[in-house]
Scaffold this motif. Structure first.
Motif, PDB file in Angstrom:
ATOM      1  N   GLY A 256      15.984  74.764 -55.299  1.00 34.46           N
ATOM      2  CA  GLY A 256      16.494  76.118 -55.479  1.00 34.46           C
ATOM      3  C   GLY A 256      16.930  76.758 -54.174  1.00 34.46           C
ATOM      4  N   LYS A 257      16.188  76.492 -53.103  1.00 33.82           N
ATOM      5  CA  LYS A 257      16.543  77.058 -51.794  1.00 33.82           C
ATOM      6  C   LYS A 257      17.888  76.517 -51.318  1.00 33.82           C
ATOM      7  CE  LYS A 257      11.773  77.737 -50.283  1.00 33.82           C
ATOM      8  NZ  LYS A 257      10.712  77.280 -49.366  1.00 33.82           N
ATOM      9  N   LYS A 258      18.145  75.247 -51.584  1.00 39.20           N
ATOM     10  CA  LYS A 258      19.375  74.624 -51.099  1.00 39.20           C
ATOM     11  C   LYS A 258      20.624  75.230 -51.727  1.00 39.20           C
ATOM     12  CE  LYS A 258      17.154  70.175 -50.128  1.00 39.20           C
ATOM     13  NZ  LYS A 258      17.062  68.739 -50.521  1.00 39.20           N
ATOM     14  N   ILE A 259      20.485  75.722 -52.953  1.00 40.29           N
ATOM     15  CA  ILE A 259      21.684  76.251 -53.624  1.00 40.29           C
ATOM     16  C   ILE A 259      21.609  77.763 -53.846  1.00 40.29           C
ATOM     17  CG2 ILE A 259      22.194  74.048 -54.740  1.00 40.29           C
ATOM     18  CD1 ILE A 259      20.989  75.129 -57.294  1.00 40.29           C
ATOM     19  N   GLY A 260      20.654  78.433 -53.166  1.00 44.26           N
ATOM     20  CA  GLY A 260      20.613  79.886 -53.206  1.00 44.26           C
ATOM     21  C   GLY A 260      20.087  80.493 -54.494  1.00 44.26           C
ATOM     22  N   ALA A 261      19.233  79.749 -55.223  1.00 44.45           N
ATOM     23  CA  ALA A 261      18.747  80.251 -56.508  1.00 44.45           C
ATOM     24  C   ALA A 261      17.906  81.518 -56.353  1.00 44.45           C
ATOM     25  CB  ALA A 261      17.926  79.164 -57.206  1.00 44.45           C
ATOM     26  N   GLY A 262      17.082  81.566 -55.303  1.00 43.55           N
ATOM     27  CA  GLY A 262      16.262  82.749 -55.080  1.00 43.55           C
ATOM     28  C   GLY A 262      17.100  83.977 -54.795  1.00 43.55           C
ATOM     29  N   ASP A 263      18.168  83.812 -54.026  1.00 47.76           N
ATOM     30  CA  ASP A 263      19.052  84.933 -53.710  1.00 47.76           C
ATOM     31  C   ASP A 263      19.766  85.442 -54.961  1.00 47.76           C
ATOM     32  OD1 ASP A 263      19.169  85.037 -50.547  1.00 47.76           O
ATOM     33  OD2 ASP A 263      19.154  82.932 -51.127  1.00 47.76           O
ATOM     34  N   ALA A 264      20.232  84.501 -55.772  1.00 50.17           N
ATOM     35  CA  ALA A 264      20.912  84.891 -57.011  1.00 50.17           C
ATOM     36  C   ALA A 264      19.958  85.662 -57.920  1.00 50.17           C
ATOM     37  CB  ALA A 264      21.445  83.661 -57.730  1.00 50.17           C
ATOM     38  N   LEU A 265      18.693  85.229 -57.961  1.00 49.33           N
ATOM     39  CA  LEU A 265      17.697  85.861 -58.821  1.00 49.33           C
ATOM     40  C   LEU A 265      17.387  87.287 -58.342  1.00 49.33           C
ATOM     41  CD1 LEU A 265      15.684  85.672 -61.146  1.00 49.33           C
ATOM     42  CD2 LEU A 265      14.084  84.557 -59.576  1.00 49.33           C
ATOM     43  N   ILE A 266      17.125  87.444 -57.051  1.00 45.44           N
ATOM     44  CA  ILE A 266      16.814  88.780 -56.515  1.00 45.44           C
ATOM     45  C   ILE A 266      18.007  89.714 -56.685  1.00 45.44           C
ATOM     46  CG2 ILE A 266      16.315  90.065 -54.398  1.00 45.44           C
ATOM     47  CD1 ILE A 266      14.637  87.635 -53.493  1.00 45.44           C
ATOM     48  N   HIS A 267      19.201  89.208 -56.433  1.00 43.95           N
ATOM     49  CA  HIS A 267      20.411  90.024 -56.605  1.00 43.95           C
ATOM     50  C   HIS A 267      20.534  90.509 -58.045  1.00 43.95           C
ATOM     51  CE1 HIS A 267      24.505  91.454 -56.120  1.00 43.95           C
ATOM     52  NE2 HIS A 267      24.883  90.675 -57.121  1.00 43.95           N
ATOM     53  N   HIS A 268      20.267  89.622 -58.989  1.00 39.83           N
ATOM     54  CA  HIS A 268      20.355  89.980 -60.407  1.00 39.83           C
ATOM     55  C   HIS A 268      19.318  91.051 -60.751  1.00 39.83           C
ATOM     56  CE1 HIS A 268      21.157  89.232 -64.718  1.00 39.83           C
ATOM     57  NE2 HIS A 268      19.855  89.452 -64.870  1.00 39.83           N
ATOM     58  N   VAL A 269      18.100  90.884 -60.243  1.00 40.58           N
ATOM     59  CA  VAL A 269      17.048  91.865 -60.515  1.00 40.58           C
ATOM     60  C   VAL A 269      17.423  93.226 -59.948  1.00 40.58           C
ATOM     61  CG1 VAL A 269      14.665  92.516 -59.924  1.00 40.58           C
ATOM     62  CG2 VAL A 269      15.170  90.199 -60.734  1.00 40.58           C
ATOM     63  N   LEU A 270      17.919  93.258 -58.730  1.00 39.93           N
ATOM     64  CA  LEU A 270      18.286  94.523 -58.102  1.00 39.93           C
ATOM     65  C   LEU A 270      19.432  95.210 -58.830  1.00 39.93           C
ATOM     66  CD1 LEU A 270      18.061  93.519 -54.327  1.00 39.93           C
ATOM     67  CD2 LEU A 270      16.545  95.085 -55.547  1.00 39.93           C
ATOM     68  N   GLU A 271      20.373  94.428 -59.315  1.00 40.13           N
ATOM     69  CA  GLU A 271      21.561  95.001 -59.948  1.00 40.13           C
ATOM     70  C   GLU A 271      21.324  95.399 -61.406  1.00 40.13           C
ATOM     71  OE1 GLU A 271      24.795  95.635 -58.706  1.00 40.13           O
ATOM     72  OE2 GLU A 271      23.646  95.476 -56.841  1.00 40.13           O
ATOM     73  N   PHE A 272      20.504  94.627 -62.115  1.00 38.58           N
ATOM     74  CA  PHE A 272      20.445  94.811 -63.571  1.00 38.58           C
ATOM     75  C   PHE A 272      19.051  95.062 -64.159  1.00 38.58           C
ATOM     76  CE2 PHE A 272      23.992  91.822 -62.650  1.00 38.58           C
ATOM     77  CZ  PHE A 272      25.047  92.644 -63.032  1.00 38.58           C
ATOM     78  N   ILE A 273      17.997  94.780 -63.413  1.00 39.38           N
ATOM     79  CA  ILE A 273      16.655  94.842 -63.999  1.00 39.38           C
ATOM     80  C   ILE A 273      15.806  95.965 -63.409  1.00 39.38           C
ATOM     81  CG2 ILE A 273      14.549  93.548 -64.499  1.00 39.38           C
ATOM     82  CD1 ILE A 273      17.123  92.414 -65.782  1.00 39.38           C
ATOM     83  N   ALA A 274      15.863  96.159 -62.110  1.00 36.83           N
ATOM     84  CA  ALA A 274      14.935  97.069 -61.428  1.00 36.83           C
ATOM     85  C   ALA A 274      15.081  98.521 -61.856  1.00 36.83           C
ATOM     86  CB  ALA A 274      15.111  96.952 -59.918  1.00 36.83           C
ATOM     87  N   LYS A 275      16.303  98.955 -62.099  1.00 37.25           N
ATOM     88  CA  LYS A 275      16.489 100.327 -62.569  1.00 37.25           C
ATOM     89  C   LYS A 275      15.970 100.435 -63.996  1.00 37.25           C
ATOM     90  CE  LYS A 275      20.588 100.975 -59.682  1.00 37.25           C
ATOM     91  NZ  LYS A 275      22.050 101.171 -59.652  1.00 37.25           N
ATOM     92  N   PRO A 276      15.447 101.590 -64.428  1.00 31.62           N
ATOM     93  CA  PRO A 276      15.605 102.924 -63.847  1.00 31.62           C
ATOM     94  C   PRO A 276      14.574 103.309 -62.803  1.00 31.62           C
ATOM     95  CG  PRO A 276      14.493 103.089 -65.943  1.00 31.62           C
ATOM     96  CD  PRO A 276      14.818 101.632 -65.751  1.00 31.62           C
ATOM     97  N   ALA A 277      13.690 102.398 -62.385  1.00 28.85           N
ATOM     98  CA  ALA A 277      12.774 102.730 -61.293  1.00 28.85           C
ATOM     99  C   ALA A 277      13.579 103.083 -60.047  1.00 28.85           C
ATOM    100  CB  ALA A 277      11.853 101.553 -61.000  1.00 28.85           C
ATOM    101  N   ARG A 278      12.992 103.888 -59.180  1.00 27.98           N
ATOM    102  CA  ARG A 278      13.695 104.263 -57.951  1.00 27.98           C
ATOM    103  C   ARG A 278      13.550 103.204 -56.877  1.00 27.98           C
ATOM    104  NH1 ARG A 278      13.344 109.782 -54.214  1.00 27.98           N
ATOM    105  NH2 ARG A 278      14.629 108.924 -52.531  1.00 27.98           N
ATOM    106  N   TRP A 279      12.379 102.546 -56.836  1.00 31.36           N
ATOM    107  CA  TRP A 279      12.091 101.638 -55.734  1.00 31.36           C
ATOM    108  C   TRP A 279      11.942 100.200 -56.218  1.00 31.36           C
ATOM    109  CZ3 TRP A 279      12.381 103.992 -51.132  1.00 31.36           C
ATOM    110  CH2 TRP A 279      12.130 105.364 -51.062  1.00 31.36           C
ATOM    111  N   PHE A 280      12.454  99.271 -55.411  1.00 29.78           N
ATOM    112  CA  PHE A 280      12.107  97.860 -55.564  1.00 29.78           C
ATOM    113  C   PHE A 280      11.232  97.505 -54.376  1.00 29.78           C
ATOM    114  CE2 PHE A 280      12.579  93.355 -54.673  1.00 29.78           C
ATOM    115  CZ  PHE A 280      12.315  92.800 -55.921  1.00 29.78           C
ATOM    116  N   ASP A 281      10.039  96.990 -54.647  1.00 27.17           N
ATOM    117  CA  ASP A 281       9.087  96.688 -53.588  1.00 27.17           C
ATOM    118  C   ASP A 281       8.844  95.188 -53.524  1.00 27.17           C
ATOM    119  OD1 ASP A 281       7.167  97.466 -51.558  1.00 27.17           O
ATOM    120  OD2 ASP A 281       5.622  96.908 -53.002  1.00 27.17           O
ATOM    121  N   PHE A 282       9.101  94.600 -52.351  1.00 23.03           N
ATOM    122  CA  PHE A 282       8.935  93.160 -52.174  1.00 23.03           C
ATOM    123  C   PHE A 282       7.476  92.745 -52.016  1.00 23.03           C
ATOM    124  CE2 PHE A 282      13.465  93.015 -50.910  1.00 23.03           C
ATOM    125  CZ  PHE A 282      13.859  91.834 -51.514  1.00 23.03           C
ATOM    126  N   GLY A 283       6.591  93.679 -51.665  1.00 21.42           N
ATOM    127  CA  GLY A 283       5.214  93.318 -51.378  1.00 21.42           C
ATOM    128  C   GLY A 283       4.987  93.129 -49.890  1.00 21.42           C
TER     129      GLY A 283
END
Length: 318
Positions: A256-283
Protein backbone atom coordinates in the motif's frame (compact mmCIF):
# COMPACT_ATOMS: atom_id res chain seq x y z
CA UNK A 1 -21.89 29.46 46.23
CA UNK A 2 -20.85 27.54 49.30
CA UNK A 3 -18.84 24.32 48.93
CA UNK A 4 -21.30 22.78 51.43
CA UNK A 5 -23.92 22.71 48.68
CA UNK A 6 -21.73 20.34 46.65
CA UNK A 7 -21.76 16.61 47.41
CA UNK A 8 -19.59 13.95 45.76
CA UNK A 9 -20.57 10.29 45.71
CA UNK A 10 -19.33 7.16 43.98
CA UNK A 11 -21.07 5.99 40.83
CA UNK A 12 -22.91 2.70 41.35
CA UNK A 13 -21.53 0.37 38.69
CA UNK A 14 -24.32 -2.21 38.61
CA UNK A 15 -27.28 0.17 38.77
CA UNK A 16 -28.89 0.45 35.31
CA UNK A 17 -30.75 3.65 36.22
CA UNK A 18 -27.47 5.17 37.41
CA UNK A 19 -25.89 4.29 34.04
CA UNK A 20 -28.76 5.97 32.20
CA UNK A 21 -28.27 9.10 34.31
CA UNK A 22 -24.53 9.02 33.65
CA UNK A 23 -24.99 8.71 29.88
CA UNK A 24 -27.55 11.51 29.85
CA UNK A 25 -25.08 13.84 31.54
CA UNK A 26 -22.44 12.91 28.96
CA UNK A 27 -24.79 13.50 26.03
CA UNK A 28 -25.95 16.88 27.34
CA UNK A 29 -22.50 18.03 28.41
CA UNK A 30 -20.30 20.68 26.85
CA UNK A 31 -17.17 18.54 26.90
CA UNK A 32 -18.19 14.87 26.93
CA UNK A 33 -17.89 12.32 24.12
CA UNK A 34 -19.13 8.76 23.58
CA UNK A 35 -15.85 7.43 25.06
CA UNK A 36 -17.16 8.59 28.43
CA UNK A 37 -20.46 6.72 28.19
CA UNK A 38 -20.71 3.62 30.32
CA UNK A 39 -21.06 1.33 27.30
CA UNK A 40 -17.58 2.34 26.16
CA UNK A 41 -15.92 2.66 29.55
CA UNK A 42 -17.00 -0.77 30.72
CA UNK A 43 -15.85 -2.89 27.77
CA UNK A 44 -12.56 -3.38 29.66
CA UNK A 45 -13.84 -2.98 33.22
CA UNK A 46 -11.85 -6.05 34.30
CA UNK A 47 -8.57 -4.15 33.74
CA UNK A 48 -9.32 -1.24 36.08
CA UNK A 49 -10.78 -0.59 39.50
CA UNK A 50 -13.51 1.84 38.51
CA UNK A 51 -14.18 4.59 41.01
CA UNK A 52 -16.16 7.09 38.96
CA UNK A 53 -17.89 9.92 40.78
CA UNK A 54 -21.09 11.92 40.49
CA UNK A 55 -21.14 15.52 41.68
CA UNK A 56 -24.45 16.77 43.07
CA UNK A 57 -25.70 20.20 44.05
CA UNK A 58 -28.59 20.17 46.49
CA UNK A 59 -29.24 16.55 45.52
CA UNK A 60 -29.24 17.18 41.77
CA UNK A 61 -26.45 15.74 39.57
CA UNK A 62 -24.47 18.52 37.88
CA UNK A 63 -21.28 16.76 36.75
CA UNK A 64 -19.54 13.41 36.49
CA UNK A 65 -15.93 12.41 36.98
CA UNK A 66 -14.88 9.21 35.12
CA UNK A 67 -12.20 7.71 37.35
CA UNK A 68 -10.35 4.63 38.50
CA UNK A 69 -8.14 3.82 41.48
CA UNK A 70 -4.52 3.06 40.57
CA UNK A 71 -1.48 3.06 42.89
CA UNK A 72 -3.24 5.06 45.61
CA UNK A 73 -4.30 7.64 43.05
CA UNK A 74 -7.65 8.69 41.66
CA UNK A 75 -7.09 8.68 37.89
CA UNK A 76 -9.46 10.27 35.38
CA UNK A 77 -9.60 7.62 33.81
CA UNK A 78 -6.83 4.99 33.66
CA UNK A 79 -8.48 3.33 30.64
CA UNK A 80 -9.28 6.48 28.65
CA UNK A 81 -7.31 9.07 26.69
CA UNK A 82 -9.10 11.92 28.42
CA UNK A 83 -11.75 12.51 31.06
CA UNK A 84 -11.87 14.95 33.94
CA UNK A 85 -14.93 16.82 35.13
CA UNK A 86 -17.76 16.54 32.58
CA UNK A 87 -20.55 19.09 32.81
CA UNK A 88 -23.28 20.93 30.93
CA UNK A 89 -24.25 24.47 29.97
CA UNK A 90 -25.37 25.46 33.47
CA UNK A 91 -21.98 24.85 35.10
CA UNK A 92 -20.39 28.13 36.21
CA UNK A 93 -16.76 28.82 37.08
CA UNK A 94 -17.38 29.03 40.83
CA UNK A 95 -19.39 25.81 40.83
CA UNK A 96 -16.68 23.98 38.88
CA UNK A 97 -14.09 25.21 41.37
CA UNK A 98 -16.14 23.99 44.33
CA UNK A 99 -16.91 20.71 42.53
CA UNK A 100 -13.27 19.88 41.92
CA UNK A 101 -12.35 21.01 45.44
CA UNK A 102 -15.00 18.62 46.76
CA UNK A 103 -13.49 15.79 44.70
CA UNK A 104 -10.12 16.61 46.29
CA UNK A 105 -11.72 16.41 49.76
CA UNK A 106 -13.39 13.12 48.80
CA UNK A 107 -10.08 11.61 47.65
CA UNK A 108 -8.31 12.74 50.81
CA UNK A 109 -11.04 11.17 52.94
CA UNK A 110 -10.45 7.89 51.06
CA UNK A 111 -6.78 8.02 51.99
CA UNK A 112 -5.58 8.54 48.41
CA UNK A 113 -2.30 10.33 47.68
CA UNK A 114 -2.89 11.95 44.28
CA UNK A 115 -5.46 12.88 41.68
CA UNK A 116 -4.30 12.35 38.10
CA UNK A 117 -6.42 14.52 35.83
CA UNK A 118 -6.69 14.30 32.02
CA UNK A 119 -8.92 17.12 30.75
CA UNK A 120 -10.85 16.75 27.52
CA UNK A 121 -8.85 18.56 24.76
CA UNK A 122 -10.54 21.74 23.57
CA UNK A 123 -11.21 20.41 20.06
CA UNK A 124 -13.81 18.06 21.60
CA UNK A 125 -15.69 20.86 23.36
CA UNK A 126 -19.13 21.67 21.94
CA UNK A 127 -18.77 25.14 23.47
CA UNK A 128 -16.09 26.66 25.73
CA UNK A 129 -15.59 24.41 28.78
CA UNK A 130 -12.34 25.24 30.51
CA UNK A 131 -13.72 25.96 33.96
CA UNK A 132 -11.94 22.83 35.12
CA UNK A 133 -8.54 24.16 34.00
CA UNK A 134 -9.04 27.27 36.11
CA UNK A 135 -10.06 25.07 39.05
CA UNK A 136 -6.92 22.98 38.59
CA UNK A 137 -4.81 26.14 38.74
CA UNK A 138 -6.54 27.29 41.91
CA UNK A 139 -6.04 23.89 43.53
CA UNK A 140 -2.31 23.88 42.81
CA UNK A 141 -2.28 21.18 40.15
CA UNK A 142 0.95 20.58 38.26
CA UNK A 143 1.21 19.86 34.53
CA UNK A 144 3.04 16.51 34.48
CA UNK A 145 2.57 15.37 30.90
CA UNK A 146 1.81 16.97 27.55
CA UNK A 147 1.29 14.86 24.45
CA UNK A 148 1.33 16.48 21.03
CA UNK A 149 -1.30 15.56 18.49
CA UNK A 150 -1.86 17.03 15.01
CA UNK A 151 -5.24 18.36 13.90
CA UNK A 152 -6.80 19.89 10.80
CA UNK A 153 -9.61 22.46 10.85
CA UNK A 154 -11.59 20.94 7.99
CA UNK A 155 -14.07 23.84 7.88
CA UNK A 156 -11.25 25.99 6.52
CA UNK A 157 -9.11 25.38 3.48
CA UNK A 158 -6.18 23.09 4.27
CA UNK A 159 -3.28 22.55 1.89
CA UNK A 160 -1.48 19.20 1.65
CA UNK A 161 2.16 19.40 0.64
CA UNK A 162 3.31 18.78 -2.91
CA UNK A 163 4.56 15.36 -1.84
CA UNK A 164 1.13 14.39 -0.48
CA UNK A 165 -0.59 15.61 -3.64
CA UNK A 166 1.81 13.60 -5.76
CA UNK A 167 1.07 10.43 -3.76
CA UNK A 168 -2.68 11.01 -4.12
CA UNK A 169 -2.32 11.33 -7.90
CA UNK A 170 -0.24 8.13 -7.99
CA UNK A 171 -2.84 6.27 -5.96
CA UNK A 172 -5.67 7.45 -8.20
CA UNK A 173 -3.85 6.12 -11.25
CA UNK A 174 -3.71 2.71 -9.57
CA UNK A 175 -7.52 2.74 -9.32
CA UNK A 176 -7.53 2.07 -5.59
CA UNK A 177 -11.00 1.52 -4.15
CA UNK A 178 -12.05 3.29 -0.92
CA UNK A 179 -14.98 1.88 1.04
CA UNK A 180 -16.42 1.38 4.49
CA UNK A 181 -15.73 -2.04 5.97
CA UNK A 182 -16.49 -4.22 8.97
CA UNK A 183 -13.46 -6.47 8.53
CA UNK A 184 -11.67 -5.41 11.71
CA UNK A 185 -9.80 -8.72 11.84
CA UNK A 186 -8.00 -8.13 8.54
CA UNK A 187 -7.27 -4.50 9.40
CA UNK A 188 -5.92 -5.25 12.86
CA UNK A 189 -3.67 -7.95 11.42
CA UNK A 190 -1.96 -5.24 9.34
CA UNK A 191 -1.85 -2.93 12.37
CA UNK A 192 -0.37 -5.61 14.63
CA UNK A 193 2.34 -6.49 12.11
CA UNK A 194 3.36 -2.83 11.76
CA UNK A 195 3.52 -2.18 15.50
CA UNK A 196 5.39 -5.41 16.19
CA UNK A 197 8.06 -4.78 13.53
CA UNK A 198 8.54 -1.04 14.08
CA UNK A 199 7.84 -0.44 17.75
CA UNK A 200 7.75 -3.89 19.39
CA UNK A 201 4.31 -3.03 20.81
CA UNK A 202 0.72 -4.14 20.42
CA UNK A 203 -2.42 -2.12 19.66
CA UNK A 204 -4.44 -0.91 22.65
CA UNK A 205 -7.50 -2.76 21.31
CA UNK A 206 -7.96 -6.24 19.91
CA UNK A 207 -10.04 -6.87 16.82
CA UNK A 208 -12.69 -8.50 18.99
CA UNK A 209 -12.91 -5.42 21.22
CA UNK A 210 -13.27 -3.11 18.23
CA UNK A 211 -15.98 -5.30 16.72
CA UNK A 212 -17.84 -5.11 20.04
CA UNK A 213 -17.39 -1.34 20.38
CA UNK A 214 -18.47 -0.71 16.78
CA UNK A 215 -21.62 -2.72 17.45
CA UNK A 216 -22.34 -0.54 20.51
CA UNK A 217 -21.50 2.75 18.79
CA UNK A 218 -22.13 2.27 15.05
CA UNK A 219 -22.56 6.01 14.47
CA UNK A 220 -19.27 6.84 16.19
CA UNK A 221 -16.83 4.09 15.19
CA UNK A 222 -16.17 3.33 11.53
CA UNK A 223 -13.52 1.49 9.54
CA UNK A 224 -12.60 2.67 6.03
CA UNK A 225 -10.23 0.70 3.85
CA UNK A 226 -8.29 1.06 0.61
CA UNK A 227 -8.24 -2.02 -1.60
CA UNK A 228 -6.85 -3.06 -4.97
CA UNK A 229 -8.03 -6.29 -6.59
CA UNK A 230 -9.71 -7.23 -3.28
CA UNK A 231 -6.45 -6.86 -1.32
CA UNK A 232 -6.66 -4.60 1.75
CA UNK A 233 -3.77 -2.15 1.42
CA UNK A 234 -4.66 0.41 4.08
CA UNK A 235 -7.26 1.15 6.68
CA UNK A 236 -8.29 3.82 9.14
CA UNK A 237 -10.53 3.44 12.19
CA UNK A 238 -12.37 6.67 12.90
CA UNK A 239 -13.78 7.76 16.23
CA UNK A 240 -16.41 10.35 15.32
CA UNK A 241 -17.83 12.89 17.77
CA UNK A 242 -19.84 16.03 17.16
CA UNK A 243 -16.72 18.17 16.77
CA UNK A 244 -13.89 15.74 15.98
CA UNK A 245 -13.18 12.96 13.52
CA UNK A 246 -10.27 11.20 15.21
CA UNK A 247 -7.98 8.66 13.56
CA UNK A 248 -7.83 5.98 16.26
CA UNK A 249 -5.74 3.66 14.07
CA UNK A 250 -4.11 4.07 10.66
CA UNK A 251 -2.35 1.12 9.03
CA UNK A 252 -0.81 0.77 5.56
CA UNK A 253 0.78 -2.41 4.19
CA UNK A 254 4.16 -2.32 2.42
CA UNK A 255 2.42 -2.77 -0.92
CA UNK A 256 0.00 0.00 0.00
CA UNK A 257 2.84 2.41 0.77
CA UNK A 258 4.41 1.83 -2.64
CA UNK A 259 1.29 2.91 -4.50
CA UNK A 260 0.06 5.64 -2.13
CA UNK A 261 -2.93 3.76 -0.70
CA UNK A 262 -2.67 5.47 2.68
CA UNK A 263 -2.61 8.91 1.08
CA UNK A 264 -5.62 8.13 -1.07
CA UNK A 265 -7.49 6.89 2.01
CA UNK A 266 -6.73 9.94 4.19
CA UNK A 267 -7.58 12.28 1.31
CA UNK A 268 -10.93 10.54 0.86
CA UNK A 269 -11.70 10.76 4.58
CA UNK A 270 -10.85 14.46 4.72
CA UNK A 271 -12.89 15.28 1.63
CA UNK A 272 -15.95 13.10 2.13
CA UNK A 273 -16.13 11.48 5.58
CA UNK A 274 -14.77 13.77 8.31
CA UNK A 275 -17.36 16.50 7.91
CA UNK A 276 -19.63 17.70 9.51
CA UNK A 277 -17.12 17.59 12.38
CA UNK A 278 -14.91 20.67 12.52
CA UNK A 279 -11.65 18.90 13.33
CA UNK A 280 -9.77 15.92 11.96
CA UNK A 281 -7.31 14.69 14.57
CA UNK A 282 -4.43 12.39 13.61
CA UNK A 283 -3.59 11.45 17.20
CA UNK A 284 -0.43 11.89 19.22
CA UNK A 285 3.16 11.66 17.97
CA UNK A 286 4.77 11.55 21.41
CA UNK A 287 5.91 8.80 23.78
CA UNK A 288 7.82 8.57 27.08
CA UNK A 289 5.36 10.73 28.96
CA UNK A 290 5.36 13.34 26.20
CA UNK A 291 9.12 13.93 26.31
CA UNK A 292 9.91 12.14 23.06
CA UNK A 293 8.53 13.55 19.80
CA UNK A 294 8.56 11.24 16.77
CA UNK A 295 9.58 14.02 14.40
CA UNK A 296 9.08 11.97 11.24
CA UNK A 297 5.56 11.02 12.28
CA UNK A 298 4.68 14.60 13.26
CA UNK A 299 6.12 15.94 10.00
CA UNK A 300 4.05 13.46 8.00
CA UNK A 301 0.85 14.64 9.69
CA UNK A 302 1.88 18.27 9.21
CA UNK A 303 2.35 17.59 5.50
CA UNK A 304 -1.45 17.28 5.34
CA UNK A 305 -1.83 20.76 6.80
CA UNK A 306 -2.28 19.59 10.41
CA UNK A 307 -0.94 21.60 13.33
CA UNK A 308 -0.47 20.97 17.04
CA UNK A 309 -3.18 20.10 19.55
CA UNK A 310 -2.06 19.09 23.04
CA UNK A 311 -3.43 16.39 25.34
CA UNK A 312 -2.50 17.43 28.87
CA UNK A 313 -2.20 15.51 32.15
CA UNK A 314 -2.28 17.21 35.56
CA UNK A 315 -1.51 15.98 39.04
CA UNK A 316 -2.88 17.16 42.37
CA UNK A 317 -0.91 15.96 45.40
CA UNK A 318 -3.18 15.37 48.39
Amino acid sequence: MSPREIHVRQFQMDDSQESLLWNLIVKESRNGTFLLERGYMEYHRDRFTDHSLIVEQNGNPIAIFPAAIHDESLVSHAGLTYGGLIYGREMHAATALHSLASIVDYARAKGLKKIYYKPVPTIYHKMPAQEDLYALFRLGANLVRRDLSSSIDIHFHYTPSKGRKSCIVKANKSKIRIEISHDFNAFMKIQEEILASKHQTKPTHTAEELIFLESKFPDNIELYIATLDSEMLAGIILYKTLTVCHAQYIAVSDHGKKIGAGDALIHHVLEFIAKPARWFDFGISTTQGGYHLDENLATHKESWGARATVYDHYEICL
